[in-house]
Design an enzyme around this catalytic site. Sequence first.
Site, PDB file in Angstrom:
ATOM      1  N   GLY A 274      24.686  11.626 -29.653  1.00 34.88           N
ATOM      2  CA  GLY A 274      24.242  12.340 -28.454  1.00 34.88           C
ATOM      3  C   GLY A 274      24.779  11.679 -27.193  1.00 34.88           C
ATOM      4  N   ALA A 275      24.988  10.370 -27.264  1.00 38.38           N
ATOM      5  CA  ALA A 275      25.475   9.656 -26.088  1.00 38.38           C
ATOM      6  C   ALA A 275      26.869  10.140 -25.691  1.00 38.38           C
ATOM      7  CB  ALA A 275      25.480   8.157 -26.359  1.00 38.38           C
TER       8      ALA A 275
ATOM      9  N   GLY B  24       0.839  -1.195   0.000  1.00 38.39           N
ATOM     10  CA  GLY B  24       0.000   0.000   0.000  1.00 38.39           C
ATOM     11  C   GLY B  24       0.870   1.238   0.000  1.00 38.39           C
ATOM     12  N   GLY B  25       0.304   2.311   0.541  1.00 34.17           N
ATOM     13  CA  GLY B  25       1.026   3.590   0.592  1.00 34.17           C
ATOM     14  C   GLY B  25       2.324   3.490   1.364  1.00 34.17           C
TER      15      GLY B  25
HETATM   16  C1  HXC Z   1      -3.440  -4.111  12.399  1.00 33.13           C
HETATM   17  C2  HXC Z   1      -2.467  -6.030  11.605  1.00 33.13           C
HETATM   18  C3  HXC Z   1      -2.276  -5.429  10.345  1.00 33.13           C
HETATM   19  C4  HXC Z   1      -2.717  -4.106  10.185  1.00 33.13           C
HETATM   20  C5  HXC Z   1      -1.495  -7.422  10.264  1.00 33.13           C
HETATM   21  N1  HXC Z   1      -1.981  -7.256  11.497  1.00 33.13           N
HETATM   22  N2  HXC Z   1      -1.696  -6.319   9.519  1.00 33.13           N
HETATM   23  N3  HXC Z   1      -3.043  -5.380  12.621  1.00 33.13           N
HETATM   24  N4  HXC Z   1      -3.285  -3.493  11.223  1.00 33.13           N
HETATM   25  N5  HXC Z   1      -2.547  -3.465   9.024  1.00 33.13           N
HETATM   26  C6  HXC Z   1      -1.927  -8.232  12.592  1.00 33.13           C
HETATM   27  C7  HXC Z   1      -2.835  -9.407  12.352  1.00 33.13           C
HETATM   28  O1  HXC Z   1      -4.127  -9.122  12.828  1.00 33.13           O
HETATM   29  C8  HXC Z   1      -2.133 -10.477  13.188  1.00 33.13           C
HETATM   30  O2  HXC Z   1      -2.453 -10.268  14.534  1.00 33.13           O
HETATM   31  C9  HXC Z   1      -0.688 -10.131  13.027  1.00 33.13           C
HETATM   32  O3  HXC Z   1      -0.635  -8.774  12.623  1.00 33.13           O
HETATM   33  C10 HXC Z   1       0.013 -10.964  11.990  1.00 33.13           C
HETATM   34  O4  HXC Z   1      -0.771 -10.938  10.812  1.00 33.13           O
HETATM   35  P1  HXC Z   1      -1.073 -12.261   9.992  1.00 33.13           P
HETATM   36  O5  HXC Z   1      -2.121 -11.929   9.028  1.00 33.13           O
HETATM   37  O6  HXC Z   1      -1.325 -13.394  10.933  1.00 33.13           O
HETATM   38  O7  HXC Z   1       0.322 -12.506   9.304  1.00 33.13           O
HETATM   39  P2  HXC Z   1       0.637 -13.061   7.856  1.00 33.13           P
HETATM   40  O8  HXC Z   1      -0.207 -14.274   7.579  1.00 33.13           O
HETATM   41  O9  HXC Z   1       2.103 -13.188   7.776  1.00 33.13           O
HETATM   42  O10 HXC Z   1       0.139 -11.916   6.865  1.00 33.13           O
HETATM   43  C11 HXC Z   1       0.741 -10.677   6.859  1.00 33.13           C
HETATM   44  C12 HXC Z   1      -0.070  -9.682   6.009  1.00 33.13           C
HETATM   45  C13 HXC Z   1      -1.518  -9.642   6.493  1.00 33.13           C
HETATM   46  C14 HXC Z   1      -0.017 -10.120   4.551  1.00 33.13           C
HETATM   47  C15 HXC Z   1       0.642  -8.343   6.136  1.00 33.13           C
HETATM   48  O11 HXC Z   1      -1.526  -9.501   7.911  1.00 33.13           O
HETATM   49  C16 HXC Z   1      -2.281  -8.526   5.886  1.00 33.13           C
HETATM   50  O12 HXC Z   1      -2.726  -8.647   4.754  1.00 33.13           O
HETATM   51  N6  HXC Z   1      -2.473  -7.474   6.653  1.00 33.13           N
HETATM   52  C17 HXC Z   1      -3.259  -6.347   6.240  1.00 33.13           C
HETATM   53  C18 HXC Z   1      -2.554  -5.568   5.214  1.00 33.13           C
HETATM   54  C19 HXC Z   1      -3.272  -4.322   4.837  1.00 33.13           C
HETATM   55  O13 HXC Z   1      -4.281  -4.370   4.144  1.00 33.13           O
HETATM   56  N7  HXC Z   1      -2.818  -3.195   5.392  1.00 33.13           N
HETATM   57  C20 HXC Z   1      -3.369  -1.923   5.124  1.00 33.13           C
HETATM   58  C21 HXC Z   1      -2.769  -1.535   3.799  1.00 33.13           C
HETATM   59  S1  HXC Z   1      -3.221   0.075   3.348  1.00 33.13           S
HETATM   60  P3  HXC Z   1      -2.434 -11.421  15.627  1.00 33.13           P
HETATM   61  O14 HXC Z   1      -2.955 -10.806  16.856  1.00 33.13           O
HETATM   62  O15 HXC Z   1      -3.267 -12.519  15.079  1.00 33.13           O
HETATM   63  O16 HXC Z   1      -1.000 -11.852  15.766  1.00 33.13           O
HETATM   64  C22 HXC Z   1      -1.993   0.958   3.946  1.00 33.13           C
HETATM   65  C23 HXC Z   1      -2.165   2.373   3.636  1.00 33.13           C
HETATM   66  C24 HXC Z   1      -0.949   3.154   3.914  1.00 33.13           C
HETATM   67  O17 HXC Z   1      -1.093   0.534   4.553  1.00 33.13           O
HETATM   68  C25 HXC Z   1      -1.240   4.518   3.374  1.00 33.13           C
HETATM   69  C26 HXC Z   1      -0.095   5.419   3.450  1.00 33.13           C
HETATM   70  C27 HXC Z   1      -0.397   6.680   2.733  1.00 33.13           C
END
Ligand code: HXC
Length: 513
Positions: A403-404, A169-170
Amino acid sequence: MDSRRKTLLKKRDEVLLGGGQSRIDSQHKKGKLTARERIALFIDEGTFCEVGSFVTHRSSDFDMQNQQILGDGVVTGYGKVNGRLVYVFSQDFTVFGGSLSETHAEKICKIMDLALENGAPLIGINDSGGARIQEGVVSLGGYADIFYRNVQNSGVIPQLSAIMGPCAGGAVYSPALTDFIFMVENTSYMFVTGPGVVKTVTNEDVSSEELGGASVHGSKSGVAHFTASNEVMCIQALKKLLSYLPQNCEEKALNLTYTEGNEMRESLANSIPENPNQPYDMKEVINEIVDGGSFFEVHQAYAENMIVGFARLAGRSIGLVANQPAFLAGVLDVHSSQKAARFVRFCDAFNIPLLVIEDVPGFLPGTDQEWNAIITNGAKLLYAFSEATVPRITVITRKAYGGAYDVMNSKHIGADMNFAWPSAEIAVMGAKGAAEIIFKRDIDRAENRDLAWKEKEKEYSDLFANPYRAAARGFVDEVILPEETRIRLIQAFEMLQNKVKNNPKKKHGNIPL
Ligand code: HXC
């Protein structure tokens, strides 16, 4: 023991456990180290000073007030790498997946501000699920606070990013704003939208690794400058890179002590093949010229027709830009121009002298290149060299066409010293193509077309396929034997070490982005 001391020591133990032993174990099972293990490998033993280990988030939605973990998912602090100060943050995937909350972002920003104010490199170790989903907009704001600082710090202190897990993501834009990105094969990935969204929008089936793994970003997109097969090697590479860099834009890189020996390199005498169209490996030439084993390539697998990297010459840190005749004949194209331009600007920002080794047949023709803006991208390299005020030296080994020739750090755009080997050909184009254009009528009229063409080609080649026309004008300062290259470069960089040059006063230029 005093209960207040006990409380502190207990809290310290808690800090070290992050999200708990089971999550640490699952991190290890994935082939990943923890945030603290990474810091321990990176920072000189006994020098790491943590800042903000008792920070907790302020969120109360989704029962978050009852899920407080000290440090809030990122370890931040300062310490030394090979005796030199650095600032570091390392995201802790065991705490809410290393996700970025308001306070997590504040911790990173605090370290970034200290790094800027005290003029030392900032290193970010990224392993995060992105924005803390429970927090919403304050998390997004936190990212923007970091992005803003990345830009303020840019060109003042080196900023390095190591991706050691998810970065999606971002969140990708903080590393993208830093100077160099390192990735670890198979355990790290970066993308703006993940495989799920890709499937929904474009119906493509793609894995995380295929979409944004280390090998993809190291070779196809160029997002990653370095890839490593595991985290330990990645951290070694981070440390190695730092050894070539100054602490900030006001300083020069460290000179290693060097004892002069025999600096002639007889092995270079036969580097250039008889046939001007036969490729040779420019990396072999580079390795002969620079201090043994010092060449550290950047973007090794991306746009391989251009070589960029750091090296040492008599102990002095230099940035190297070279055409690679062994890949696409060393032609300039969209990606190689961008690659070299960004590297040149980094070196210039951090007072690292530039050495250019040139063997370039020109820009790559074709619709693909034109439609992908070779005009704008070639201009980036031209711009980057033209504005660079660090000592700049060029060695033309063979072709410097069209040019290079101008673009590749010619005297005309500010190179300080320009050497050419006797095999150099400095001309508008190769003799064959030139004869075809300017002698077309003569060749068409001739009884034996092939013979006439060969004669005209030779005529053009005798006149221009050498370095002496350019040397007569002073566009080449000296024609040197290949074996003299190393010693001449050592002497020339020493001569230029106190160079002072300033560009006209301006707010900032407008590089063709
Ligand atoms: C809160 C999160 C989290 C998040 C993971 N966790 N991502 N908690 N916010 N963004 C937590 C899970 O609930 C879990 O908690 C622990 O972290 C580990 O995650 P798992 O899913 O069990 O791990 P894994 O299978 O390795 O998968 C990792 C992952 C997945 C692919 C990153 O967790 C995931 O898809 N997370 C969400 C990603 C996402 O959509 N993020 C927002 C993106 S938008 P527990 O308690 O079970 O251990 C963004 C915008 C930024 O980031 C903008 C900037 C301008």
